[in-house]
Scaffold this active site. Sequence first.
Site, PDB file in Angstrom:
ATOM      1  N   GLU A   1      -6.206 -10.800  -1.081  1.00 17.27           N
ATOM      2  CA  GLU A   1      -7.022 -10.551   0.130  1.00 17.27           C
ATOM      3  C   GLU A   1      -8.497 -10.488  -0.246  1.00 17.27           C
ATOM      4  OE1 GLU A   1      -5.547  -7.237   2.458  1.00 17.27           O
ATOM      5  OE2 GLU A   1      -3.475  -7.660   1.933  1.00 17.27           O
TER       6      GLU A   1
ATOM      7  N   GLU B   1       0.788  -1.242   0.000  1.00 22.76           N
ATOM      8  CA  GLU B   1       0.000   0.000   0.000  1.00 22.76           C
ATOM      9  C   GLU B   1       0.820   1.292   0.000  1.00 22.76           C
ATOM     10  OE1 GLU B   1      -2.640  -0.501   3.351  1.00 22.76           O
ATOM     11  OE2 GLU B   1      -3.635  -2.207   2.431  1.00 22.76           O
TER      12      GLU B   1
END
Length: 340
Positions: A242, A135
């Site tokens: 995810e 991220e």
Amino acid sequence: MEDAAYGLKDYYKNYFNMGVAVSANSVKNKNASLILNEFNSLTAENSMKMGPIHPAENLYNWKDADSIIVFAKNNNFKVRGHNLCWHQQTPKWLFIDSVGKQVSKEVLLARLKRHIFDVVGRYKGQIYAWDVVNEAISDAPNEYLRNSEWYQICGEEYISKAFEYAHEADPDALLFYNDYNEISATKRAKIIQLIKSLKKNGVPINGVGLQGHWAVNEPSYAQLDSTLSDFSKLGLILQITELDISVYPKEHNAREKQTIDTATTFSKEKEAKQSAVYQYCFELFRKYQKSINSVTFWNVSDEHSWLDNFPVRNRKDYPLLFDTNNKRKSAYWEVAKWVK
Ligand code: GLA
């Protein structure tokens, strides 16, 4: 008749590894048999993140991560390592010196290197792929990299350094950049820009992790198709890292529960919408099977998901393929039995 012993990993054996995010507890409690039956790949939901595993400069908590590795070894699971460098769940000591002053770039990179060598080194040969940087891209439309402490202290270089250290620590591990909201055209372009620049500079990166925290209203079929098409052109391995599909329309920011949030049962309507999205997500994953080699769900069953508290605190969600009693949902069959 359903064959109970035939799990997701078997339906998909010619396509992808099928993974699940676990805690040290979930591989021991009643979820263990479901995990063994359905999956062949594990990610530690929290236990290998920097905060939990390395809470103080000279202290490592190996226990939970070790027990996940032992379960994987005993049962022939692949393990994805998650993650080595992130702006959240990061211990405070990392960025400050003994009197609380922010450390220099040299000190921070040396700490990152030691962390990566210790963690990657410990599980060398047992973790086949690492989310090296998680991220790093900003969600703000006009900002490229996230203005994290990593970025403030090191500039862009912390990203390439993390990959170099990880490659040095285990030259055989596959190294991934992992991020969310990859379905947004704006964010996707920035992720692709980053990957291209890493490749151009000879940084050892093997793959892109598409987190896939999605919802019943996004991505659309066309949006996911163009997302996977764009990423597949990079020529790297793609993994869905995810996956969960919330039964509520997507919201990106955390908020408190309100009176409009009372319809929280898993209604027939929610079930039908969610099954349809799972159906076409997997149809598209199969379409891009040349690029995608692994799909990991974020949590085991609807009994417990991080989405029970995000974005709306204390609102029950049902984002997975197994219900609150660990039974297969209709979405499961959309995923498992695509040949009707
Ligand atoms: C991000 C991280 C995961 C996890 C989820 C929420 O996607 O990569 O490790 O923390 O948020 O559970």
